[in-house]
Design an enzyme around this catalytic site. Sequence first.
Site, mmCIF file in Angstrom:
data_model
loop_
_atom_site.group_PDB
_atom_site.id
_atom_site.type_symbol
_atom_site.label_atom_id
_atom_site.label_comp_id
_atom_site.label_asym_id
_atom_site.label_seq_id
_atom_site.Cartn_x
_atom_site.Cartn_y
_atom_site.Cartn_z
ATOM 1 C CD GLU A 9 -21.567 62.382 -14.117
ATOM 2 O OE1 GLU A 9 -21.184 61.979 -13.030
ATOM 3 O OE2 GLU A 9 -21.650 63.583 -14.399
ATOM 4 C CD GLU A 33 -23.904 69.799 -11.772
ATOM 5 O OE1 GLU A 33 -22.782 70.154 -11.374
ATOM 6 O OE2 GLU A 33 -24.563 68.885 -11.228
ATOM 7 C CG HIS A 60 -20.624 67.749 -14.765
ATOM 8 N ND1 HIS A 60 -21.871 68.204 -14.412
ATOM 9 C CD2 HIS A 60 -20.339 66.726 -13.925
ATOM 10 C CE1 HIS A 60 -22.323 67.470 -13.392
ATOM 11 N NE2 HIS A 60 -21.410 66.565 -13.077
ATOM 12 C CE LYS A 117 -22.195 67.442 -8.598
ATOM 13 N NZ LYS A 117 -23.476 67.252 -9.202
ATOM 14 N N GLY A 167 -27.341 64.101 -8.375
ATOM 15 C CA GLY A 167 -27.710 64.903 -7.212
ATOM 16 C C GLY A 167 -29.172 64.756 -6.810
ATOM 17 C CG ASN A 210 -17.801 66.986 -10.008
ATOM 18 O OD1 ASN A 210 -17.180 68.005 -9.738
ATOM 19 N ND2 ASN A 210 -18.877 66.984 -10.786
ATOM 20 C CB SER A 250 -27.554 59.274 -6.782
ATOM 21 O OG SER A 250 -28.158 60.538 -7.039
HETATM 22 C C1 PEP Z 1 -21.569 64.408 -10.491
HETATM 23 O O1 PEP Z 1 -21.355 65.475 -9.971
HETATM 24 O O2 PEP Z 1 -20.964 64.135 -11.517
HETATM 25 C C2 PEP Z 1 -22.508 63.478 -9.836
HETATM 26 C C3 PEP Z 1 -22.708 62.299 -10.363
HETATM 27 O O3 PEP Z 1 -23.131 63.916 -8.688
HETATM 28 P P1 PEP Z 1 -23.930 63.027 -7.593
HETATM 29 O O4 PEP Z 1 -23.033 61.857 -7.246
HETATM 30 O O5 PEP Z 1 -24.125 63.956 -6.420
HETATM 31 O O6 PEP Z 1 -25.201 62.590 -8.204
#
Ligand code: PEP
Length: 250
Positions: free
Chosen positions: A166, A96, A94, A11, A172, A9, A212
């Site tokens: 998630e 976000e 998501h 982003k 992040g 992803n 992460s």
């Molecule tokens: C994500 O964007 O869905 C995500 C899990 O980001 P990260 O791997 O950077 O934590």
Amino acid sequence: MRKPVIVGNWKMNKTPSQAKELLNAIKEKELDSEVEAGVCVPAIDLTLASEILEGTNIKFGGQNMYFEEEGAFTGEISPLMLNDIKANYVILGHSERRDIFGECDKLINKKVLSAFAHDLTPILCCGESLEEREANKQEEKVKSQITADLKDVSEDLVEKMIIAYEPIWAIGTGKTASADDAEAMCAYIRNLVADLYTKETAEKVRIQYGGSVKPANVKELMAKENIDGALVGGASLKADDFAALVNHRK
Ligand code: PEP
């Protein structure tokens, strides 16, 4: 059985010229064909992804879409637009999108139904905040999200989707849920799908962990019974790391 699936992803990262470079670098990598690999790129990079990845096994998709096909919805992209460039996936719900842009489960449910109606594979995200985790409310939170987001989704469709667990506190932040905690929640989600549908369907749905994930921890996570893949932000922005994630079994 369930094919492992690693999806990047990106982003809001990578201008079209940077995306071109990264897509070409990913395309050059030798990737394990037993693992499904994909990238979900910013809307402006989707056409490039479609052109550059054509003829490869690497799938691609959007990070969001509106549920209507066309019309006066300034700033949105539609399922027809994703269909036209032969996108495979669309990330929906998501955290976000939920937290920064105020998307609610009712809207996400409409998007999930629309994705299925247009033959796109939804990657439906769910997960709890740190506050909810500390109050031991992670199951309650995920149950309410998934139950609402899958309203009116039929059994034959649900088995084709991907659910990404998630935990918001791990996205992040560099903090990964322990492999055991991630597995416990992915198992919980599978049982929830079994309750909402059937055990057979639940066995087919692919459940990713996201938060992460990086080359250093992917093996341990992927070794878990109910973790079928990863949705990866930061580490998917480097071709070497993305390839290492896809090739975690080698
Ligand atoms: C994500 O964007 O869905 C995500 C899990 O980001 P990260 O791997 O950077 O934590």
